[in-house]
Design a protein around this motif. Structure first.
Motif, PDB file in Angstrom:
ATOM      1  N   GLY A  31     -19.294 -25.637  39.841  1.00  0.00           N
ATOM      2  CA  GLY A  31     -18.795 -24.278  40.059  1.00  0.00           C
ATOM      3  C   GLY A  31     -19.933 -23.345  40.400  1.00  0.00           C
ATOM      4  O   GLY A  31     -20.654 -23.550  41.367  1.00  0.00           O
ATOM      5  N   LYS A  32     -20.136 -22.334  39.544  1.00  0.00           N
ATOM      6  CA  LYS A  32     -21.201 -21.367  39.801  1.00  0.00           C
ATOM      7  C   LYS A  32     -22.474 -21.655  39.008  1.00  0.00           C
ATOM      8  O   LYS A  32     -23.355 -20.812  38.902  1.00  0.00           O
ATOM      9  N   TYR A  33     -22.580 -22.862  38.473  1.00  0.00           N
ATOM     10  CA  TYR A  33     -23.737 -23.209  37.657  1.00  0.00           C
ATOM     11  C   TYR A  33     -24.560 -24.330  38.280  1.00  0.00           C
ATOM     12  O   TYR A  33     -24.023 -25.303  38.800  1.00  0.00           O
ATOM     13  N   GLY A  82     -31.916 -24.749  49.530  1.00  0.00           N
ATOM     14  CA  GLY A  82     -32.400 -24.039  50.697  1.00  0.00           C
ATOM     15  C   GLY A  82     -33.146 -22.756  50.427  1.00  0.00           C
ATOM     16  O   GLY A  82     -33.946 -22.317  51.240  1.00  0.00           O
ATOM     17  N   SER A  83     -32.919 -22.124  49.278  1.00  0.00           N
ATOM     18  CA  SER A  83     -33.549 -20.833  48.999  1.00  0.00           C
ATOM     19  C   SER A  83     -33.438 -20.475  47.516  1.00  0.00           C
ATOM     20  O   SER A  83     -32.432 -20.788  46.874  1.00  0.00           O
ATOM     21  N   LEU A  84     -34.456 -19.794  47.023  1.00  0.00           N
ATOM     22  CA  LEU A  84     -34.402 -19.279  45.651  1.00  0.00           C
ATOM     23  C   LEU A  84     -33.360 -18.178  45.515  1.00  0.00           C
ATOM     24  O   LEU A  84     -32.882 -17.894  44.427  1.00  0.00           O
ATOM     25  N   ASP A  85     -32.993 -17.571  46.639  1.00  0.00           N
ATOM     26  CA  ASP A  85     -32.002 -16.494  46.627  1.00  0.00           C
ATOM     27  C   ASP A  85     -30.597 -16.999  46.309  1.00  0.00           C
ATOM     28  O   ASP A  85     -29.701 -16.197  46.044  1.00  0.00           O
ATOM     29  N   LYS A  86     -30.398 -18.304  46.290  1.00  0.00           N
ATOM     30  CA  LYS A  86     -29.091 -18.867  45.939  1.00  0.00           C
ATOM     31  C   LYS A  86     -28.852 -18.823  44.430  1.00  0.00           C
ATOM     32  O   LYS A  86     -27.752 -19.053  43.958  1.00  0.00           O
ATOM     33  N   VAL A  87     -29.924 -18.538  43.678  1.00  0.00           N
ATOM     34  CA  VAL A  87     -29.825 -18.437  42.219  1.00  0.00           C
ATOM     35  C   VAL A  87     -29.729 -16.968  41.831  1.00  0.00           C
ATOM     36  O   VAL A  87     -30.545 -16.150  42.249  1.00  0.00           O
ATOM     37  N   LYS A  88     -28.724 -16.657  41.025  1.00  0.00           N
ATOM     38  CA  LYS A  88     -28.536 -15.284  40.536  1.00  0.00           C
ATOM     39  C   LYS A  88     -29.395 -15.017  39.306  1.00  0.00           C
ATOM     40  O   LYS A  88     -30.043 -13.979  39.199  1.00  0.00           O
ATOM     41  N   ARG A  89     -29.346 -15.972  38.355  1.00  0.00           N
ATOM     42  CA  ARG A  89     -30.090 -15.748  37.114  1.00  0.00           C
ATOM     43  C   ARG A  89     -30.315 -17.039  36.346  1.00  0.00           C
ATOM     44  O   ARG A  89     -29.619 -18.033  36.531  1.00  0.00           O
ATOM     45  N   VAL A  90     -31.298 -16.962  35.459  1.00  0.00           N
ATOM     46  CA  VAL A  90     -31.595 -18.030  34.511  1.00  0.00           C
ATOM     47  C   VAL A  90     -30.664 -17.837  33.318  1.00  0.00           C
ATOM     48  O   VAL A  90     -30.560 -16.735  32.784  1.00  0.00           O
ATOM     49  N   ILE A 142     -46.940 -36.618  29.976  1.00  0.00           N
ATOM     50  CA  ILE A 142     -47.011 -35.258  30.493  1.00  0.00           C
ATOM     51  C   ILE A 142     -47.020 -34.275  29.319  1.00  0.00           C
ATOM     52  O   ILE A 142     -46.462 -34.564  28.261  1.00  0.00           O
ATOM     53  N   PRO A 143     -47.650 -33.109  29.486  1.00  0.00           N
ATOM     54  CA  PRO A 143     -47.728 -32.162  28.368  1.00  0.00           C
ATOM     55  C   PRO A 143     -46.454 -31.349  28.151  1.00  0.00           C
ATOM     56  O   PRO A 143     -46.212 -30.885  27.041  1.00  0.00           O
ATOM     57  N   VAL A 144     -45.652 -31.182  29.212  1.00  0.00           N
ATOM     58  CA  VAL A 144     -44.475 -30.334  29.119  1.00  0.00           C
ATOM     59  C   VAL A 144     -43.360 -30.909  29.989  1.00  0.00           C
ATOM     60  O   VAL A 144     -43.608 -31.369  31.100  1.00  0.00           O
ATOM     61  N   GLU A 145     -42.133 -30.878  29.469  1.00  0.00           N
ATOM     62  CA  GLU A 145     -40.936 -31.175  30.251  1.00  0.00           C
ATOM     63  C   GLU A 145     -39.951 -30.040  30.001  1.00  0.00           C
ATOM     64  O   GLU A 145     -39.800 -29.591  28.861  1.00  0.00           O
ATOM     65  N   ILE A 146     -39.309 -29.592  31.082  1.00  0.00           N
ATOM     66  CA  ILE A 146     -38.369 -28.474  30.954  1.00  0.00           C
ATOM     67  C   ILE A 146     -37.091 -28.786  31.726  1.00  0.00           C
ATOM     68  O   ILE A 146     -37.154 -29.308  32.841  1.00  0.00           O
ATOM     69  N   GLU A 147     -35.953 -28.475  31.111  1.00  0.00           N
ATOM     70  CA  GLU A 147     -34.674 -28.513  31.813  1.00  0.00           C
ATOM     71  C   GLU A 147     -34.091 -27.105  31.747  1.00  0.00           C
ATOM     72  O   GLU A 147     -34.452 -26.321  30.866  1.00  0.00           O
ATOM     73  N   ALA A 148     -33.190 -26.798  32.699  1.00  0.00           N
ATOM     74  CA  ALA A 148     -32.667 -25.426  32.730  1.00  0.00           C
ATOM     75  C   ALA A 148     -31.287 -25.369  33.342  1.00  0.00           C
ATOM     76  O   ALA A 148     -30.870 -26.256  34.087  1.00  0.00           O
ATOM     77  N   LEU A 149     -30.598 -24.277  33.010  1.00  0.00           N
ATOM     78  CA  LEU A 149     -29.288 -23.958  33.564  1.00  0.00           C
ATOM     79  C   LEU A 149     -29.397 -22.593  34.233  1.00  0.00           C
ATOM     80  O   LEU A 149     -29.915 -21.638  33.647  1.00  0.00           O
ATOM     81  N   PHE A 150     -28.908 -22.514  35.470  1.00  0.00           N
ATOM     82  CA  PHE A 150     -28.946 -21.281  36.255  1.00  0.00           C
ATOM     83  C   PHE A 150     -27.538 -20.922  36.698  1.00  0.00           C
ATOM     84  O   PHE A 150     -26.684 -21.804  36.880  1.00  0.00           O
ATOM     85  N   GLU A 151     -27.296 -19.638  36.913  1.00  0.00           N
ATOM     86  CA  GLU A 151     -26.059 -19.192  37.539  1.00  0.00           C
ATOM     87  C   GLU A 151     -26.356 -18.971  39.018  1.00  0.00           C
ATOM     88  O   GLU A 151     -27.353 -18.343  39.382  1.00  0.00           O
TER      89      GLU A 151
END
Length: 153
Positions: A31-33, A82-90, A142-151
């Motif tokens: 959807g939007k996520y 294609g672009s960072l502009d496709k993400v609204k927010r973290v 590796i020293p750091v691993e990160i996962e994330a959810l964006f709108e």
């Protein structure tokens, strides 16, 4: 300013987007996520930053490694959307820190990624909820691993 303009203003470069080394998708849109799988600190030459915080590297190098993970995540976004502009927010960030048992400043290390996201999407949209935890080990040391959810926008 848009996210892409903010990124360009920082004068940073994106490393190559990593390919999965296991049975998983690096990203998934529902959807939007936008869900991003755990990412590590890929450098411009495709190598990984390696080391355990409190043993092989200090806290400042750990924070820089977290920033590099954020850049790797941005690369996955640009490569696949294609672009960072496709993400609204973290929305949510989970940061995992490979560290010695006595290390307790996990949030400080993960700030390396969170601060970059805030610069890209602004404080209102670039800062979401977050967990920062210590791990006894991470893949390939590796020293750091990160996962994330964006709108999505």
């Amino acid at each position: 300013m848009k996210a892409t303009e903010n990124f360009k203003a920082l004068g940073l470069t994106l490393p190559p987007a990593p390919s999965p080394l296991g049975v998983y998708k690096p990203y998934l849109i529902d959807g939007k996520y936008l869900y991003l799988s755990g990412h590590g600190p890929v450098q411009d030459d495709k190598s990984l930053i390696i080391g355990r915080i409190g043993e092989d590297m200090d806290i400042e190098k750990g924070k820089l490694a977290a920033r590099q993970v954020a850049l790797t995540m941005l690369s996955t976004i640009v490569t696949n959307l294609g672009s960072l502009d496709k993400v609204k927010r973290v929305i949510k960030v989970l940061g995992m820190v490979n560290c010695t048992p006595d290390f307790g400043r996990h949030p400080y290390v993960i700030n390396g990624a969170s601060e970059l996201f805030a610069k890209i999407w602004g404080e209102e949209n670039g800062i979401g909820v977050r967990s920062a935890v210590g791990m006894g080990s991470l893949p390939d040391n590796i020293p750091v691993e990160i996962e994330a959810l964006f709108e999505l926008a």
